[in-house]
Write an enzyme that holds these catalytic residues in place. Sequence first.
Site, PDB file in Angstrom:
ATOM      1  CG  ASN A   1      51.494  50.611  46.915  1.00 38.88           C
ATOM      2  OD1 ASN A   1      51.354  51.820  46.881  1.00 38.88           O
ATOM      3  ND2 ASN A   1      50.482  49.765  47.041  1.00 38.88           N
ATOM      4  CB  THR A   2      56.850  47.757  43.600  1.00 42.37           C
ATOM      5  OG1 THR A   2      56.369  46.967  44.684  1.00 42.37           O
ATOM      6  CG2 THR A   2      58.262  47.318  43.236  1.00 42.37           C
TER       7      THR A   2
ATOM      8  CG  ASN B   1      50.449  43.079  40.708  1.00 46.62           C
ATOM      9  OD1 ASN B   1      50.220  44.053  39.998  1.00 46.62           O
ATOM     10  ND2 ASN B   1      50.442  43.144  42.030  1.00 46.62           N
TER      11      ASN B   1
ATOM     12  CG  ASN C   1      47.067  48.704  49.280  1.00 47.33           C
ATOM     13  OD1 ASN C   1      48.234  48.302  49.145  1.00 47.33           O
ATOM     14  ND2 ASN C   1      46.169  48.602  48.300  1.00 47.33           N
TER      15      ASN C   1
ATOM     16  CE  LYS D   1      44.648  43.162  40.423  1.00 48.21           C
ATOM     17  NZ  LYS D   1      44.541  42.609  41.788  1.00 48.21           N
TER      18      LYS D   1
ATOM     19  N   GLY E   1      35.634  47.705  43.156  1.00 47.72           N
ATOM     20  CA  GLY E   1      34.385  48.322  43.601  1.00 47.72           C
ATOM     21  C   GLY E   1      33.144  47.485  43.433  1.00 47.72           C
TER      22      GLY E   1
ATOM     23  N   GLY F   1      45.861  40.116  47.596  1.00 45.61           N
ATOM     24  CA  GLY F   1      46.219  41.082  48.629  1.00 45.61           C
ATOM     25  C   GLY F   1      45.632  40.772  49.987  1.00 45.61           C
ATOM     26  CG  PHE F   2      41.861  38.708  52.394  1.00 45.20           C
ATOM     27  CD1 PHE F   2      41.082  39.680  53.001  1.00 45.20           C
ATOM     28  CD2 PHE F   2      41.994  37.476  53.019  1.00 45.20           C
ATOM     29  CE1 PHE F   2      40.446  39.432  54.211  1.00 45.20           C
ATOM     30  CE2 PHE F   2      41.369  37.213  54.221  1.00 45.20           C
ATOM     31  CZ  PHE F   2      40.590  38.193  54.820  1.00 45.20           C
ATOM     32  CG  ASP F   3      46.214  34.084  52.666  1.00 44.06           C
ATOM     33  OD1 ASP F   3      47.289  34.398  53.217  1.00 44.06           O
ATOM     34  OD2 ASP F   3      45.760  32.919  52.681  1.00 44.06           O
TER      35      ASP F   3
ATOM     36  CG  ASN G   1      46.318  46.396  41.259  1.00 42.10           C
ATOM     37  OD1 ASN G   1      45.833  46.771  42.324  1.00 42.10           O
ATOM     38  ND2 ASN G   1      47.352  45.592  41.203  1.00 42.10           N
ATOM     39  CB  THR G   2      44.671  50.289  43.456  1.00 42.16           C
ATOM     40  OG1 THR G   2      46.074  50.118  43.230  1.00 42.16           O
ATOM     41  CG2 THR G   2      44.193  49.236  44.436  1.00 42.16           C
TER      42      THR G   2
ATOM     43  CB  SER H   1      51.746  46.801  42.887  1.00 42.11           C
ATOM     44  OG  SER H   1      52.018  47.526  44.072  1.00 42.11           O
TER      45      SER H   1
ATOM     46  N   GLY I   1      53.183  47.455  49.600  1.00 41.11           N
ATOM     47  CA  GLY I   1      54.526  47.238  49.029  1.00 41.11           C
ATOM     48  C   GLY I   1      54.956  45.779  49.025  1.00 41.11           C
ATOM     49  CG  PHE I   2      54.649  43.273  45.965  1.00 36.54           C
ATOM     50  CD1 PHE I   2      53.388  42.726  45.752  1.00 36.54           C
ATOM     51  CD2 PHE I   2      55.292  43.889  44.899  1.00 36.54           C
ATOM     52  CE1 PHE I   2      52.790  42.795  44.504  1.00 36.54           C
ATOM     53  CE2 PHE I   2      54.699  43.957  43.647  1.00 36.54           C
ATOM     54  CZ  PHE I   2      53.450  43.411  43.451  1.00 36.54           C
TER      55      PHE I   2
HETATM   56  C1  LIG Z   1      45.324  45.962  51.182  1.00 35.53           C
HETATM   57  C2  LIG Z   1      45.332  45.590  49.726  1.00 35.53           C
HETATM   58  C3  LIG Z   1      46.395  44.855  49.226  1.00 35.53           C
HETATM   59  C4  LIG Z   1      46.422  44.493  47.882  1.00 35.53           C
HETATM   60  N1  LIG Z   1      47.458  43.744  47.414  1.00 35.53           N
HETATM   61  C5  LIG Z   1      47.467  43.343  46.112  1.00 35.53           C
HETATM   62  C6  LIG Z   1      48.507  42.511  45.612  1.00 35.53           C
HETATM   63  O1  LIG Z   1      49.409  42.100  46.325  1.00 35.53           O
HETATM   64  N2  LIG Z   1      48.469  42.184  44.299  1.00 35.53           N
HETATM   65  C7  LIG Z   1      47.469  42.613  43.462  1.00 35.53           C
HETATM   66  O2  LIG Z   1      47.464  42.291  42.278  1.00 35.53           O
HETATM   67  N3  LIG Z   1      46.461  43.373  43.921  1.00 35.53           N
HETATM   68  C8  LIG Z   1      46.435  43.743  45.221  1.00 35.53           C
HETATM   69  N4  LIG Z   1      45.405  44.510  45.684  1.00 35.53           N
HETATM   70  C9  LIG Z   1      44.343  44.957  44.742  1.00 35.53           C
HETATM   71  C10 LIG Z   1      43.124  44.045  44.795  1.00 35.53           C
HETATM   72  O3  LIG Z   1      43.456  42.737  44.414  1.00 35.53           O
HETATM   73  C11 LIG Z   1      42.001  44.546  43.865  1.00 35.53           C
HETATM   74  O4  LIG Z   1      42.434  44.432  42.521  1.00 35.53           O
HETATM   75  C12 LIG Z   1      41.652  45.997  44.126  1.00 35.53           C
HETATM   76  O5  LIG Z   1      41.605  46.248  45.517  1.00 35.53           O
HETATM   77  C13 LIG Z   1      40.307  46.364  43.501  1.00 35.53           C
HETATM   78  O6  LIG Z   1      39.266  45.558  43.985  1.00 35.53           O
HETATM   79  P1  LIG Z   1      38.326  46.019  45.212  1.00 35.53           P
HETATM   80  O7  LIG Z   1      37.790  47.376  44.878  1.00 35.53           O
HETATM   81  O8  LIG Z   1      37.276  44.965  45.302  1.00 35.53           O
HETATM   82  O9  LIG Z   1      39.191  46.053  46.429  1.00 35.53           O
HETATM   83  C14 LIG Z   1      45.358  44.887  47.028  1.00 35.53           C
HETATM   84  C15 LIG Z   1      44.287  45.624  47.546  1.00 35.53           C
HETATM   85  C16 LIG Z   1      44.258  45.974  48.872  1.00 35.53           C
HETATM   86  C17 LIG Z   1      43.095  46.760  49.397  1.00 35.53           C
END
Ligand SMILES: Cc1cc2nc3c(=O)[nH]c(=O)nc-3n(C[C@H](O)[C@H](O)[C@H](O)COP(=O)(O)O)c2cc1C
Length: 354
Positions: free
Chosen positions: A181-182, A176, A115, A217, A295, A67-69, A245-246, A179, A118-119
Amino acid sequence: MYKLIKPILFKMDPEQAHGRMMRALKIVQKHPTLLSMIDRIFHYKNDMLAQDVAGIHFTNPVGLAAGFDKSCEVPKALQYSGFGALELGGITPKPQPGNPKPRMYRLPEDRALINRMGFNNIGMNKALSNLRRHSYDLPIGINVGVNKMTPYEERYQDYIKVLDTFKNDATFFTINISSPNTANLQNFHDKDEFSMLTKAIKDYRENHELSQPIFLKLTSDLELEGFKHILDPIVDTFDGVVLANTTQQRDGLQSDNRSEGGGLSGRPLFERNRDLVRWAYQQTKGTFPIIATGGIFSAEDAIEMMRNGASLVQIYSSLVYEGPGLTAKINKDIVQYLKQHGYHNVSELIGLDA
Ligand SMILES: Cc1cc2nc3c(=O)[nH]c(=O)nc-3n(C[C@H](O)[C@H](O)[C@H](O)COP(=O)(O)O)c2cc1C
């Protein structure tokens, strides 16, 4: 230095601040002297941190979470920033803009983010060209998503398209299904939907030479009852699991943005995800690789995840709050802990408390 920059970044919209960081990393990536400078500052190296997981060599256990890059724009700069691995993406077959902005929120009192991106990504072909601009000496994972417009019953094929596109370039893949968001993506956690996905992945593997490990995931919102139903096929089809994931839960949050829709990441995820890690480790008797995310802000958190059964960890939200020096700090503090407690290698921690 991040203490000086952070107040400026935190005055900006979070996605705009992220854009600034990406632009800075793009500049760094073009200049070998800057790359070796960030390597000196941000890359802590010690053999005690190195281990093999799922057939891949990791020089340290702290990876960058997905999600970062999202479009493989700055992997070279990230390689020098001290991570043991990078998970890039989520990448979908076709380019897509993602959800309308604003779609990313800080929750500073909770050390969390929400967040609903949405991919958003430039699509698999352009992302692959970006990746191919450089060479890498750390594991590169590709996080695989599906396009919003793909008809529901064809969505599992999106995963296969991305696997096929990156088959010569990725070190590992993460499918994944988590998510939020989809729409309906998380339906893949249901037993019947899940069996369509596992069949597609097995068929692809049988007919193509794909030697790289494929991880899955899962969502942080998975109940153990649901996890139980899909655990055997997970172990049978995948090479490891990313937990997790979240979450869409909002219990106990303080920050003003707590009612925004989307996935909550950061500190509030830690205990839930650690419990998923421990449960999965116990059920698989430590035979199945687990990557913990959610976290993790310190070496103490990373060690707790590992002692509960994770082989590796990944971070994202904590980087926003603590800055890019965090990866080296976690690694350095893990080594100190290993030395203090008479361990020789980080892998000795895996599952000690599970
Ligand atoms: C802005 C943002 C975008 C993310 N995009 C994705 C993604 O595209 N695919 C995915 O598997 N997880 C995505 N994640 C989830 C993170 O990879 C990670 O699993 C989640 O944020 C929990 O770790 P953290 O608490 O260290 O952030 C995203 C998270 C954030 C904050």
